[in-house]
Structures are given as structure tokens and as C-alpha cells.
Design a protein around this motif. Structure first.
Motif, short mmCIF file in Angstrom:
data_model
loop_
_atom_site.label_atom_id
_atom_site.label_comp_id
_atom_site.label_asym_id
_atom_site.label_seq_id
_atom_site.Cartn_x
_atom_site.Cartn_y
_atom_site.Cartn_z
N PRO A 95 0.87 -1.14 0.46
CA PRO A 95 -0.17 -0.28 0.17
C PRO A 95 0.78 1.38 0.22
O PRO A 95 0.63 2.14 -0.64
CB PRO A 95 -0.84 -0.09 0.67
CG PRO A 95 -0.88 -1.57 1.55
CD PRO A 95 0.58 -2.20 1.20
N ASP A 96 2.34 1.50 0.70
CA ASP A 96 3.10 2.21 0.31
C ASP A 96 4.46 2.05 1.11
O ASP A 96 4.46 1.07 1.22
CB ASP A 96 2.05 3.32 1.80
CG ASP A 96 2.75 3.20 3.44
OD1 ASP A 96 2.76 2.33 3.43
OD2 ASP A 96 0.98 2.69 3.89
N VAL A 97 4.81 3.05 0.82
CA VAL A 97 6.29 3.34 1.40
C VAL A 97 6.98 2.78 2.79
O VAL A 97 7.56 2.08 3.10
CB VAL A 97 7.33 4.58 0.51
CG1 VAL A 97 8.93 4.66 1.29
CG2 VAL A 97 7.19 5.01 -0.64
N GLU A 98 5.91 2.75 3.55
CA GLU A 98 6.13 2.86 4.91
C GLU A 98 6.14 0.90 5.26
O GLU A 98 7.04 0.77 5.78
CB GLU A 98 5.62 3.46 5.78
CG GLU A 98 5.75 2.84 7.19
CD GLU A 98 4.81 3.54 8.39
OE1 GLU A 98 4.12 2.88 9.29
OE2 GLU A 98 4.60 4.79 7.57
N ALA A 99 5.44 0.60 3.88
CA ALA A 99 4.69 -0.55 4.80
C ALA A 99 6.07 -1.52 3.73
O ALA A 99 6.31 -2.91 4.14
CB ALA A 99 3.49 -1.23 3.80
N GLY A 100 5.94 -0.52 2.24
CA GLY A 100 7.67 -1.69 2.62
C GLY A 100 8.77 -2.06 2.39
O GLY A 100 9.61 -2.84 2.49
N GLU A 101 8.92 -0.35 3.19
CA GLU A 101 10.35 -0.57 4.68
C GLU A 101 10.31 -1.91 5.20
O GLU A 101 11.03 -2.10 5.63
CB GLU A 101 10.59 0.59 4.97
CG GLU A 101 11.07 2.30 3.24
CD GLU A 101 12.27 2.09 3.27
OE1 GLU A 101 13.27 0.90 3.37
OE2 GLU A 101 12.62 2.25 2.36
N ARG A 102 8.93 -1.78 5.97
CA ARG A 102 8.73 -2.91 7.18
C ARG A 102 9.09 -3.98 6.54
O ARG A 102 10.01 -4.90 7.61
CB ARG A 102 7.44 -2.80 7.66
CG ARG A 102 7.17 -1.65 8.66
CD ARG A 102 5.98 -1.43 8.97
NE ARG A 102 5.09 -1.69 9.45
CZ ARG A 102 3.80 -1.21 7.77
NH1 ARG A 102 4.41 0.37 8.79
NH2 ARG A 102 3.53 -1.00 7.78
N LEU A 103 8.56 -4.51 5.57
CA LEU A 103 8.40 -5.52 4.82
C LEU A 103 10.01 -6.28 4.07
O LEU A 103 10.26 -6.90 4.67
CB LEU A 103 7.66 -5.76 3.64
CG LEU A 103 7.40 -7.42 2.72
CD1 LEU A 103 7.21 -8.08 4.01
CD2 LEU A 103 6.75 -7.07 1.26
N GLY A 104 10.17 -5.06 3.94
CA GLY A 104 11.91 -4.79 3.11
C GLY A 104 12.31 -5.53 4.54
O GLY A 104 13.94 -6.52 4.67
#
Length: 179
Positions: free
Chosen positions: A13-22
């Protein structure tokens, strides 16, 4: 040259979610001796949210992919696992914080070699699997079924980093990440 490696491309959904997943996946791999070295990722904003692109040169998923997506945000992901001479595995995942699910998993190896039994047994292919994977990306399931029937576009590229995955990635309008 060995082509062992792992690539993940996830839409979230968003950059923050992508960073957490990464961070979660990188931490998981770092906790496994010999697996976390060389893992790089980036998160880019897209029109639909954000895209995580991760490359783990020399990393083997070792059938632990579900652990990558523990508490993942809603989204979708493809995993490209290159097992060098043992073949390649392409997966499509439906991401959900309540429990992510692999909806498609194809294993292709050099037809002159014996299949790796535990990897081959985990395949999730066929009409229903192709339809589920295609629905996540608005793609044509017939293209997946065509690759299942004739995997030569994949087989012909075995041993070249990233290239065996191009036929699948094109179906989902994705590219091998250059990170």
C-alpha cells in the motif's frame, strides 16, 4: 559462474509498508548463517502505492518463503528463486496480514537432470492456480498455462542470471530489479 539467488518484487500500500516488509525479510535472512549476505532492497513509490524490490545474490529460499511474509501488509509479490543447475522456481503470493498465501509456484529445471523432489512436490500450477495468480495482476492466465505446457523459454535461459524469469515477469508486467 553460479546463478544462485533470490529476487522478490512486492506491491504494497505505501512506502512505509514496503520498508517494514523489506526490513523483515532482510532480518529473517540475516539470522540464517550464510543467507543474509548480499541482500539488498529498495522501495519505490508507485501509482498504486509502493514496490519493494529485493535481490539476494547467493541466497536460497530453502522452502522458507512463508516466513518472508509473516504479518505482511495487503499486497502481492513474486519470488524468483534460482537454484543454479537445480532449476528455477517462480512464485506468486497474495499478501495479507491475516496470512499470506502462495497461489502459484512453478518449478522448471534442465530436462536432462533429475528433478529436485522436495522442490518439484511443492509446485502449485494448473488452471486454478494460473487464474488466481493472474487475477492478482490483471494478467492473462493462458500465458502461464502456455509456459507450463512449453517451458522452453525458461529452460533456454537457465544459467543466465535473471533471464529464466523474464517470461513469467513479462506476464505480470514486472522486470528483474537492477539494484
Amino acid at each position: 559462474m553460479s546463478t544462485y539467488g533470490l529476487v522478490i518484487v512486492a506491491d504494497v500500500p505505501d512506502v512505509e509498508a514496503g520498508e517494514r516488509l523489506g526490513e523483515h525479510i532482510a532480518r529473517f535472512l540475516a539470522d540464517r548463517p550464510g543467507y543474509g549476505e548480499g541482500v539488498v532492497y529498495e522501495v519505490e513509490e508507485t501509482d498504486e502505492g509502493a514496490r519493494l524490490s529485493m535481490n539476494g545474490q547467493g541466497v536460497v529460499a530453502d522452502h522458507k518463503e512463508a516466513s518472508f511474509f509473516t504479518d505482511a501488509p495487503v499486497g502481492r509479490a513474486v519470488i524468483c528463486g534460482d537454484g543454479d543447475e537445480y532449476g528455477v522456481v517462480f512464485q506468486v503470493w497474495k499478501l495479507d496480514p491475516a496470512g499470506s498465501e502462495c497461489v502459484y509456484r512453478a518449478y522448471v529445471q534442465d530436462p536432462e537432470l533429475d528433478p529436485e523432489p522436495s522442490t518439484a512436490a511443492r509446485s502449485i500450477t494448473g488452471t486454478e492456480a494460473a487464474a488466481a495468480a493472474a487475477a492478482l495482476y490483471g494478467a492473462d492466465p493462458q500465458r502461464l498455462l502456455a509456459l507450463e505446457a512449453d517451458p522452453s523459454p525458461v529452460v533456454d535461459q537457465l544459467g543466465i542470471i535473471g533471464s529464466p524469469f523474464d517470461p513469467w515477469l513479462k506476464i505480470f508486467d514486472r522486470e528483474w530489479p537492477e539494484i
